[in-house]
Motif scaffolding. Structure first.
Motif, PDB file in Angstrom:
ATOM      1  N   ASN A   8       0.856  -1.182   0.000  1.00  0.00           N
ATOM      2  CA  ASN A   8       0.000   0.000   0.000  1.00  0.00           C
ATOM      3  C   ASN A   8       0.893   1.232   0.000  1.00  0.00           C
ATOM      4  O   ASN A   8       2.114   1.116  -0.113  1.00  0.00           O
ATOM      5  CB  ASN A   8      -0.997  -0.019   1.168  1.00  0.00           C
ATOM      6  N   ASP A   9       0.306   2.404   0.148  1.00  0.00           N
ATOM      7  CA  ASP A   9       1.079   3.645   0.076  1.00  0.00           C
ATOM      8  C   ASP A   9       2.114   3.764   1.191  1.00  0.00           C
ATOM      9  O   ASP A   9       3.151   4.384   1.014  1.00  0.00           O
ATOM     10  CB  ASP A   9       0.141   4.859   0.130  1.00  0.00           C
ATOM     11  N   LEU A  10       1.838   3.177   2.354  1.00  0.00           N
ATOM     12  CA  LEU A  10       2.742   3.296   3.498  1.00  0.00           C
ATOM     13  C   LEU A  10       3.814   2.215   3.532  1.00  0.00           C
ATOM     14  O   LEU A  10       4.922   2.439   4.006  1.00  0.00           O
ATOM     15  CB  LEU A  10       1.933   3.210   4.805  1.00  0.00           C
ATOM     16  N   GLY A  11       3.473   1.029   3.096  1.00  0.00           N
ATOM     17  CA  GLY A  11       4.388  -0.108   3.180  1.00  0.00           C
ATOM     18  C   GLY A  11       3.694  -1.360   2.707  1.00  0.00           C
ATOM     19  O   GLY A  11       3.451  -1.530   1.527  1.00  0.00           O
ATOM     20  N   LEU A  35       8.049  -9.462   7.530  1.00  0.00           N
ATOM     21  CA  LEU A  35       7.667  -8.199   6.896  1.00  0.00           C
ATOM     22  C   LEU A  35       8.313  -7.012   7.596  1.00  0.00           C
ATOM     23  O   LEU A  35       8.723  -6.043   6.939  1.00  0.00           O
ATOM     24  CB  LEU A  35       6.149  -8.051   6.868  1.00  0.00           C
ATOM     25  N   LEU A  36       8.418  -7.070   8.919  1.00  0.00           N
ATOM     26  CA  LEU A  36       9.049  -5.974   9.659  1.00  0.00           C
ATOM     27  C   LEU A  36      10.549  -5.879   9.360  1.00  0.00           C
ATOM     28  O   LEU A  36      11.142  -4.815   9.524  1.00  0.00           O
ATOM     29  CB  LEU A  36       8.807  -6.136  11.162  1.00  0.00           C
ATOM     30  N   GLU A  37      11.163  -6.967   8.915  1.00  0.00           N
ATOM     31  CA  GLU A  37      12.566  -6.925   8.498  1.00  0.00           C
ATOM     32  C   GLU A  37      12.720  -6.081   7.235  1.00  0.00           C
ATOM     33  O   GLU A  37      13.691  -5.363   7.079  1.00  0.00           O
ATOM     34  CB  GLU A  37      13.084  -8.332   8.200  1.00  0.00           C
ATOM     35  N   LYS A  38      11.748  -6.174   6.334  1.00  0.00           N
ATOM     36  CA  LYS A  38      11.853  -5.573   5.006  1.00  0.00           C
ATOM     37  C   LYS A  38      11.198  -4.204   4.890  1.00  0.00           C
ATOM     38  O   LYS A  38      11.609  -3.392   4.075  1.00  0.00           O
ATOM     39  CB  LYS A  38      11.187  -6.483   3.972  1.00  0.00           C
ATOM     40  N   GLU A  39      10.126  -3.982   5.650  1.00  0.00           N
ATOM     41  CA  GLU A  39       9.296  -2.790   5.464  1.00  0.00           C
ATOM     42  C   GLU A  39       9.389  -1.849   6.664  1.00  0.00           C
ATOM     43  O   GLU A  39       9.566  -2.295   7.786  1.00  0.00           O
ATOM     44  CB  GLU A  39       7.832  -3.193   5.274  1.00  0.00           C
ATOM     45  N   SER A  40       9.221  -0.555   6.417  1.00  0.00           N
ATOM     46  CA  SER A  40       9.252   0.410   7.529  1.00  0.00           C
ATOM     47  C   SER A  40       7.894   0.532   8.202  1.00  0.00           C
ATOM     48  O   SER A  40       7.804   0.911   9.367  1.00  0.00           O
ATOM     49  CB  SER A  40       9.739   1.772   7.054  1.00  0.00           C
ATOM     50  N   VAL A  41       6.812   0.217   7.468  1.00  0.00           N
ATOM     51  CA  VAL A  41       5.463   0.255   8.030  1.00  0.00           C
ATOM     52  C   VAL A  41       4.735  -1.025   7.640  1.00  0.00           C
ATOM     53  O   VAL A  41       4.621  -1.344   6.456  1.00  0.00           O
ATOM     54  CB  VAL A  41       4.653   1.480   7.536  1.00  0.00           C
ATOM     55  N   MET A  74       4.220  -0.622  13.333  1.00  0.00           N
ATOM     56  CA  MET A  74       3.243  -1.686  13.143  1.00  0.00           C
ATOM     57  C   MET A  74       1.886  -1.109  13.531  1.00  0.00           C
ATOM     58  O   MET A  74       1.709  -0.630  14.641  1.00  0.00           O
ATOM     59  CB  MET A  74       3.577  -2.890  14.033  1.00  0.00           C
ATOM     60  N   ILE A  75       0.949  -1.128  12.581  1.00  0.00           N
ATOM     61  CA  ILE A  75      -0.371  -0.541  12.792  1.00  0.00           C
ATOM     62  C   ILE A  75      -1.420  -1.643  12.669  1.00  0.00           C
ATOM     63  O   ILE A  75      -1.397  -2.424  11.718  1.00  0.00           O
ATOM     64  CB  ILE A  75      -0.669   0.543  11.740  1.00  0.00           C
ATOM     65  N   CYS A  76      -2.330  -1.709  13.631  1.00  0.00           N
ATOM     66  CA  CYS A  76      -3.425  -2.683  13.598  1.00  0.00           C
ATOM     67  C   CYS A  76      -4.697  -1.955  13.183  1.00  0.00           C
ATOM     68  O   CYS A  76      -5.036  -0.925  13.769  1.00  0.00           O
ATOM     69  CB  CYS A  76      -3.612  -3.328  14.965  1.00  0.00           C
ATOM     70  N   VAL A  77      -5.394  -2.494  12.185  1.00  0.00           N
ATOM     71  CA  VAL A  77      -6.606  -1.850  11.679  1.00  0.00           C
ATOM     72  C   VAL A  77      -7.757  -2.849  11.613  1.00  0.00           C
ATOM     73  O   VAL A  77      -7.553  -4.056  11.658  1.00  0.00           O
ATOM     74  CB  VAL A  77      -6.385  -1.230  10.276  1.00  0.00           C
ATOM     75  N   ASP A  94      -3.292  -0.364  24.820  1.00  0.00           N
ATOM     76  CA  ASP A  94      -2.383   0.768  25.092  1.00  0.00           C
ATOM     77  C   ASP A  94      -0.982   0.538  24.540  1.00  0.00           C
ATOM     78  O   ASP A  94      -0.189   1.473  24.465  1.00  0.00           O
ATOM     79  CB  ASP A  94      -2.296   1.012  26.599  1.00  0.00           C
ATOM     80  N   ILE A  95      -0.662  -0.695  24.178  1.00  0.00           N
ATOM     81  CA  ILE A  95       0.675  -1.041  23.682  1.00  0.00           C
ATOM     82  C   ILE A  95       0.753  -0.933  22.171  1.00  0.00           C
ATOM     83  O   ILE A  95       1.742  -0.478  21.626  1.00  0.00           O
ATOM     84  CB  ILE A  95       1.042  -2.479  24.126  1.00  0.00           C
ATOM     85  N   LEU A  96      -0.311  -1.365  21.501  1.00  0.00           N
ATOM     86  CA  LEU A  96      -0.326  -1.418  20.045  1.00  0.00           C
ATOM     87  C   LEU A  96      -0.832  -0.111  19.447  1.00  0.00           C
ATOM     88  O   LEU A  96      -1.591   0.619  20.082  1.00  0.00           O
ATOM     89  CB  LEU A  96      -1.241  -2.558  19.576  1.00  0.00           C
ATOM     90  N   THR A  97      -0.438   0.161  18.213  1.00  0.00           N
ATOM     91  CA  THR A  97      -0.971   1.294  17.469  1.00  0.00           C
ATOM     92  C   THR A  97      -2.202   0.792  16.729  1.00  0.00           C
ATOM     93  O   THR A  97      -2.101  -0.069  15.857  1.00  0.00           O
ATOM     94  CB  THR A  97       0.061   1.844  16.464  1.00  0.00           C
TER      95      THR A  97
END
Length: 99
Positions: A8-11, A35-41, A74-77, A94-97
């Protein structure tokens, strides 16, 4: 559980379908950490997640720790009521975005 990802546009978006439980959490965590190894978001889409167990929470926590330690996000939607209740009861809300 079914896991797919797309850019997507962010990662990248990690789309999860089914249950993140004792049997599937390791596979979920491995996909997330790779994925977190390769992507910033990395956006984790919970729209089709039916349930998250303590093993699933541990996988999320490990993903969040990795993101934090590497200056990534890391964003949870699309959290449904069932998953949101678990996150609230455990303090993970409170820990997760979460967006």
């Amino acid at each position: 559980m079914k896991i797919t990802n797309r850019k997507n546009d962010l990662g990248v978006v990690l789309q999860v379908e089914g249950r993140i439980d004792t049997y599937t959490a390791e596979t979920f965590e491995q996909a997330l950490l790779e994925l977190l190894e390769k992507e910033s978001v990395v956006t984790v889409d919970f729209e089709d997640v039916e349930y998250v167990s303590s093993a699933g929470l541990r996988a999320l926590l490990n993903g969040q720790k990795k993101a934090n330690s590497q200056g990534k996000e890391m964003i949870c939607v699309n959290i449904n009521e069932t998953v949101e209740e678990v996150l609230e009861m455990t303090g993970f809300i409170d820990i997760l975005t979460i967006e």
